[in-house]
Scaffold this motif. Structure first.
Motif, PDB file in Angstrom:
ATOM      1  N   LEU A 223      26.911  38.563  36.641  1.00  0.00           N
ATOM      2  CA  LEU A 223      27.379  38.559  38.025  1.00  0.00           C
ATOM      3  C   LEU A 223      28.898  38.591  38.010  1.00  0.00           C
ATOM      4  O   LEU A 223      29.529  37.826  37.277  1.00  0.00           O
ATOM      5  CB  LEU A 223      26.892  37.303  38.763  1.00  0.00           C
ATOM      6  CG  LEU A 223      27.440  37.082  40.177  1.00  0.00           C
ATOM      7  CD1 LEU A 223      27.037  38.223  41.113  1.00  0.00           C
ATOM      8  CD2 LEU A 223      26.963  35.734  40.713  1.00  0.00           C
ATOM      9  N   TYR A 224      29.470  39.468  38.809  1.00  0.00           N
ATOM     10  CA  TYR A 224      30.921  39.616  38.913  1.00  0.00           C
ATOM     11  C   TYR A 224      31.414  39.114  40.257  1.00  0.00           C
ATOM     12  O   TYR A 224      30.683  39.125  41.244  1.00  0.00           O
ATOM     13  CB  TYR A 224      31.316  41.094  38.792  1.00  0.00           C
ATOM     14  CG  TYR A 224      31.061  41.676  37.434  1.00  0.00           C
ATOM     15  CD1 TYR A 224      32.075  41.748  36.497  1.00  0.00           C
ATOM     16  CD2 TYR A 224      29.801  42.147  37.090  1.00  0.00           C
ATOM     17  CE1 TYR A 224      31.842  42.283  35.239  1.00  0.00           C
ATOM     18  CE2 TYR A 224      29.558  42.687  35.835  1.00  0.00           C
ATOM     19  CZ  TYR A 224      30.583  42.750  34.919  1.00  0.00           C
ATOM     20  OH  TYR A 224      30.341  43.264  33.673  1.00  0.00           O
ATOM     21  N   THR A 225      32.671  38.708  40.290  1.00  0.00           N
ATOM     22  CA  THR A 225      33.379  38.451  41.534  1.00  0.00           C
ATOM     23  C   THR A 225      34.867  38.557  41.229  1.00  0.00           C
ATOM     24  O   THR A 225      35.265  38.881  40.104  1.00  0.00           O
ATOM     25  CB  THR A 225      32.999  37.089  42.158  1.00  0.00           C
ATOM     26  OG1 THR A 225      33.491  37.063  43.511  1.00  0.00           O
ATOM     27  CG2 THR A 225      33.550  35.902  41.387  1.00  0.00           C
ATOM     28  N   SER A 226      35.686  38.286  42.214  1.00  0.00           N
ATOM     29  CA  SER A 226      37.134  38.284  41.999  1.00  0.00           C
ATOM     30  C   SER A 226      37.759  37.314  42.990  1.00  0.00           C
ATOM     31  O   SER A 226      37.134  36.914  43.972  1.00  0.00           O
ATOM     32  CB  SER A 226      37.708  39.694  42.181  1.00  0.00           C
ATOM     33  OG  SER A 226      37.515  40.161  43.494  1.00  0.00           O
TER      34      SER A 226
ATOM     35  N   ILE B 107      33.939  48.971  45.244  1.00  0.00           N
ATOM     36  CA  ILE B 107      34.156  48.144  44.054  1.00  0.00           C
ATOM     37  C   ILE B 107      33.300  48.706  42.937  1.00  0.00           C
ATOM     38  O   ILE B 107      32.092  48.852  43.075  1.00  0.00           O
ATOM     39  CB  ILE B 107      33.809  46.674  44.341  1.00  0.00           C
ATOM     40  CG1 ILE B 107      34.798  46.106  45.352  1.00  0.00           C
ATOM     41  CG2 ILE B 107      33.817  45.860  43.050  1.00  0.00           C
ATOM     42  CD1 ILE B 107      34.479  44.714  45.824  1.00  0.00           C
TER      43      ILE B 107
ATOM     44  N   THR C   9      37.624  38.853  33.061  1.00  0.00           N
ATOM     45  CA  THR C   9      37.243  40.017  32.262  1.00  0.00           C
ATOM     46  C   THR C   9      38.464  40.763  31.739  1.00  0.00           C
ATOM     47  O   THR C   9      38.331  41.634  30.892  1.00  0.00           O
ATOM     48  CB  THR C   9      36.429  41.013  33.108  1.00  0.00           C
ATOM     49  OG1 THR C   9      37.272  41.543  34.140  1.00  0.00           O
ATOM     50  CG2 THR C   9      35.193  40.367  33.699  1.00  0.00           C
TER      51      THR C   9
ATOM     52  N   PHE D 203      40.722  43.734  40.733  1.00  0.00           N
ATOM     53  CA  PHE D 203      40.354  44.516  41.906  1.00  0.00           C
ATOM     54  C   PHE D 203      41.528  44.374  42.854  1.00  0.00           C
ATOM     55  O   PHE D 203      41.683  43.333  43.500  1.00  0.00           O
ATOM     56  CB  PHE D 203      39.065  44.012  42.549  1.00  0.00           C
ATOM     57  CG  PHE D 203      37.835  44.300  41.721  1.00  0.00           C
ATOM     58  CD1 PHE D 203      37.457  45.600  41.455  1.00  0.00           C
ATOM     59  CD2 PHE D 203      37.086  43.270  41.211  1.00  0.00           C
ATOM     60  CE1 PHE D 203      36.333  45.876  40.695  1.00  0.00           C
ATOM     61  CE2 PHE D 203      35.951  43.530  40.450  1.00  0.00           C
ATOM     62  CZ  PHE D 203      35.590  44.847  40.193  1.00  0.00           C
TER      63      PHE D 203
ATOM     64  N   GLU E  42      39.437  39.810  38.260  1.00  0.00           N
ATOM     65  CA  GLU E  42      38.009  40.014  38.121  1.00  0.00           C
ATOM     66  C   GLU E  42      37.456  38.987  37.122  1.00  0.00           C
ATOM     67  O   GLU E  42      38.037  38.760  36.079  1.00  0.00           O
ATOM     68  CB  GLU E  42      37.703  41.415  37.586  1.00  0.00           C
ATOM     69  CG  GLU E  42      36.229  41.650  37.361  1.00  0.00           C
ATOM     70  CD  GLU E  42      35.943  42.937  36.613  1.00  0.00           C
ATOM     71  OE1 GLU E  42      35.107  43.711  37.105  1.00  0.00           O
ATOM     72  OE2 GLU E  42      36.554  43.166  35.548  1.00  0.00           O
TER      73      GLU E  42
ATOM     74  N   CYS F  51      33.497  37.196  35.575  1.00  0.00           N
ATOM     75  CA  CYS F  51      32.045  37.386  35.508  1.00  0.00           C
ATOM     76  C   CYS F  51      31.407  36.176  34.842  1.00  0.00           C
ATOM     77  O   CYS F  51      32.076  35.380  34.182  1.00  0.00           O
ATOM     78  CB  CYS F  51      31.674  38.666  34.778  1.00  0.00           C
ATOM     79  SG  CYS F  51      31.997  38.622  33.020  1.00  0.00           S
TER      80      CYS F  51
ATOM     81  N   TYR G  41      28.084  42.311  42.301  1.00  0.00           N
ATOM     82  CA  TYR G  41      29.389  41.758  42.630  1.00  0.00           C
ATOM     83  C   TYR G  41      29.256  40.831  43.839  1.00  0.00           C
ATOM     84  O   TYR G  41      28.774  41.249  44.898  1.00  0.00           O
ATOM     85  CB  TYR G  41      30.356  42.903  42.951  1.00  0.00           C
ATOM     86  CG  TYR G  41      31.752  42.463  43.274  1.00  0.00           C
ATOM     87  CD1 TYR G  41      32.689  42.266  42.277  1.00  0.00           C
ATOM     88  CD2 TYR G  41      32.137  42.251  44.587  1.00  0.00           C
ATOM     89  CE1 TYR G  41      33.975  41.876  42.573  1.00  0.00           C
ATOM     90  CE2 TYR G  41      33.421  41.860  44.902  1.00  0.00           C
ATOM     91  CZ  TYR G  41      34.336  41.674  43.884  1.00  0.00           C
ATOM     92  OH  TYR G  41      35.601  41.279  44.183  1.00  0.00           O
TER      93      TYR G  41
ATOM     94  N   TRP H  17      30.742  39.247  46.815  1.00  0.00           N
ATOM     95  CA  TRP H  17      31.892  39.614  47.637  1.00  0.00           C
ATOM     96  C   TRP H  17      32.114  38.611  48.754  1.00  0.00           C
ATOM     97  O   TRP H  17      31.253  38.417  49.608  1.00  0.00           O
ATOM     98  CB  TRP H  17      31.658  41.010  48.216  1.00  0.00           C
ATOM     99  CG  TRP H  17      32.823  41.607  48.882  1.00  0.00           C
ATOM    100  CD1 TRP H  17      33.989  42.019  48.294  1.00  0.00           C
ATOM    101  CD2 TRP H  17      32.960  41.887  50.273  1.00  0.00           C
ATOM    102  NE1 TRP H  17      34.831  42.535  49.232  1.00  0.00           N
ATOM    103  CE2 TRP H  17      34.229  42.465  50.462  1.00  0.00           C
ATOM    104  CE3 TRP H  17      32.133  41.697  51.366  1.00  0.00           C
ATOM    105  CZ2 TRP H  17      34.692  42.861  51.701  1.00  0.00           C
ATOM    106  CZ3 TRP H  17      32.597  42.088  52.607  1.00  0.00           C
ATOM    107  CH2 TRP H  17      33.860  42.667  52.761  1.00  0.00           C
TER     108      TRP H  17
ATOM    109  N   CYS I  51      32.038  48.038  39.285  1.00  0.00           N
ATOM    110  CA  CYS I  51      31.886  47.132  38.150  1.00  0.00           C
ATOM    111  C   CYS I  51      30.516  47.367  37.524  1.00  0.00           C
ATOM    112  O   CYS I  51      29.705  48.124  38.055  1.00  0.00           O
ATOM    113  CB  CYS I  51      32.095  45.673  38.547  1.00  0.00           C
ATOM    114  SG  CYS I  51      30.892  45.037  39.705  1.00  0.00           S
TER     115      CYS I  51
END
Length: 87
Positions: A50-53, A9, A73, A77, A82, A84, A15, A17, A11
Motif C-alpha cells: 500500500l502506498y501513500t504520500s 498518481i 520509497t 508525488f 512517497e 509504502c 494508493y 489518497w 505507483c
C-alpha cells in the motif's frame, strides 16, 4: 471500490489518497483503525503493498505513517514524500 479512478498518481500498487481525520478524533486510534481496515481489505484482494504520500513540516502526518510501518520509497508525488508498507 474506486478501482477505475484515475487521479494521475502512478505507483506500483494501491494508493491511499488523503486520509483525513477530524481534529477532535485525532490521537484516539481512529486513523490507525481505518488504515488497518484498508490494509486487511487489500490483502484479501491479493495486493502486497500500500502506498501513500505526505508533505513535510508542521502538521505533517509523517510520524503517524511511520508508526504504521510505512517507509519512504525515495520517490515523490509533487512535493510529497512517497511511502509504502507491505500488507
Amino acid at each position: 471500490d474506486g478501482d477505475e479512478w484515475d487521479d494521475g498518481i502512478d505507483c506500483d500498487g494501491p494508493y491511499l489518497w488523503r486520509l483525513m481525520i477530524a481534529g477532535p478524533h485525532q490521537g484516539a486510534g481512529v486513523g490507525r483503525r481505518v488504515v488497518e481496515m484498508v490494509k486487511q481489505r487489500l490483502r484479501r484482494r491479493g495486493y502486497a503493498t500500500l502506498y501513500t504520500s505526505y508533505g513535510l513540516g508542521e502538521g505533517s502526518p509523517e510520524g503517524f505513517y511511520r508508526r504504521l510501518g510505512f517507509v519512504p520509497t525515495g520517490g515523490f508525488f509533487g512535493d510529497e514524500v512517497e511511502v509504502c508498507t507491505t500488507l
